[in-house]
Write a protein that holds these residues in place. Sequence first.
Motif, PDB file in Angstrom:
ATOM      1  N   GLU A   1       0.887  -1.313   0.020  1.00  0.00           N
ATOM      2  CA  GLU A   1      -0.136  -0.039   0.024  1.00  0.00           C
ATOM      3  C   GLU A   1       0.823   1.124   0.074  1.00  0.00           C
ATOM      4  OE1 GLU A   1      -3.130   2.562  -0.189  1.00  0.00           O
ATOM      5  OE2 GLU A   1      -2.978   0.164  -0.558  1.00  0.00           O
TER       6      GLU A   1
ATOM      7  N   CYS B   1       0.979   4.211  -2.993  1.00  0.00           N
ATOM      8  CA  CYS B   1       0.824   5.672  -2.523  1.00  0.00           C
ATOM      9  C   CYS B   1       2.152   6.227  -3.175  1.00  0.00           C
ATOM     10  CB  CYS B   1       0.904   5.785  -1.274  1.00  0.00           C
ATOM     11  SG  CYS B   1      -0.927   5.228  -0.495  1.00  0.00           S
TER      12      CYS B   1
ATOM     13  N   GLN C   1       2.181   9.197  -6.363  1.00  0.00           N
ATOM     14  CA  GLN C   1       2.891  10.300  -5.999  1.00  0.00           C
ATOM     15  C   GLN C   1       3.787  10.942  -6.908  1.00  0.00           C
ATOM     16  OE1 GLN C   1       3.731  10.669  -1.801  1.00  0.00           O
ATOM     17  NE2 GLN C   1       1.510  10.436  -1.187  1.00  0.00           N
TER      18      GLN C   1
END
Length: 376
Positions: free
Chosen positions: A169, A173, A177
Motif C-alpha cells: 500500500e 501511494c 505521488q
Amino acid sequence: LLGLLPKPVSAGSGVSPSGYVFYVTWMSIFFSIGVALLYSLVGGFSEREPKSKLLLVSFALLLLLLPGPFTESVFSVVFNQNLEWYLFSSTLALTIAVYLVFRHRIIVNTPYQALKETLAAMNDILLKTDEHFQIEMVRGAVPQLLGYSEKELVGRSFPELTDQKAYLEAYRCNVLQGTVKECFFDTEVRNKGGDPLPMNFSFTPVFANEEVTGFVAVGRDITERKRSEEMLQKAHDELEMRVRERTKELAEANEALMQSEEKYRTLFEESKDVVFISTPQGKFLDINPAGVQLFGYSSKEDLLQIDIARDLYSNPSHREAYQRAFNEQGSIQEFELILKRKDGQRVIVLESTNVVRDEKGRVVAYRGTMRDVTEQ
C-alpha cells in the motif's frame, strides 16, 4: 477426371463462378488468420481483457458488413443465382477454419506464448494487476510453486496472499505521488495448502495516458537462497560464539598472567636476596632494590650502567673463569663469589643462576639470585 473439376478461369469470360468462390474463401481465411494473430497479441498484453474481446467482435462484424467480395457473394445467394450450394459449403469451411485457428492457436508461436513458456521454464511467475493489486493475469510456474491454477488466482487480491500488505500500500501511494517506480522485496506467499513460500518480487507500474492503470510483477522462488542464508547465519553465530568464548578465555588467561606478573613483581621488589637478570656481555638487564642496596648504588639506573666484570668483581679474571664453567654446566647453585660495592668494600655472596637460551640454543641471558653471607 480433370474435366469434372471446375475451372477457375475461362478463356473467353475471365474468372469463372468457381474461381470467384475460391478467391472469396481463401481471402476470408487469410483475413481470419490475421484477426487471430491480432487477438493473440492484444489479448495477451492488453490492460483490460474485456476490451480485447470487444475488439475481436468488432473485427468479426466488419468481416460480415464491409462491402467486398464476401458480402457480394451473400447477395448473389439472396438473388438465387446458381452458386448457393457452393457458397454454403465455402461458408461452412470458413467457419471450421476460423474455429480451428481460435481454438488451438496453431498458427505461430506468438511473443506472448513464447514469454509464457520462458517463464514456466525459468520457474518464475508473471503477474498483471490493476491499480489496487487485484490480479488480472498470472502466468508461469503457478501450479508448481503455489498449487493454484492460473484461473483460480485471477480476480484475487495479491496482498491477501502475502505478509506485505502495508508495504504494498505504501508502494502504491508512492507510485501515485510519482516518487518511486520500481520496487523489489522479499515476502512469504501462502500457497493453496496454506504453507508459506519465500519469494522475491519486482513490481513495475503500468501507465496509460500518464495515469497508473496497474502493475506488472515477476516473482521468483528464493527457498534455496533463504536456506543458504540461514546456514550462513548459523555458521556466523557459531563462529561469533566461539570468538566470544575464546576472547573470554584469553581475557581470563591475561588476567591470570597479570596477577602472576604482579605477584612476581611483588616478590622481586620485596625480596631480601638480590634478584637479577644480566647479559653474557656483563650488563644488568634488571635488578631488584636489594641488589641496589647491597652494592651501594644510589639508584637502579646507575647499577644498570656498570660493567659487571670490571665494577662488581674484586678480580675481573674470576668473571671469565666463572662464566666458562657456568656456560658448560648450564646453572650453578649457591656458588660463592667475592664481589665489591661501589665504595670498594668487599662483599661475599652465594649465587644461584640459570642460563636463558634462545630457540637456537644460544645463551642470551643469566637469571639468578645472590645472598649476602659477608657477616657469616
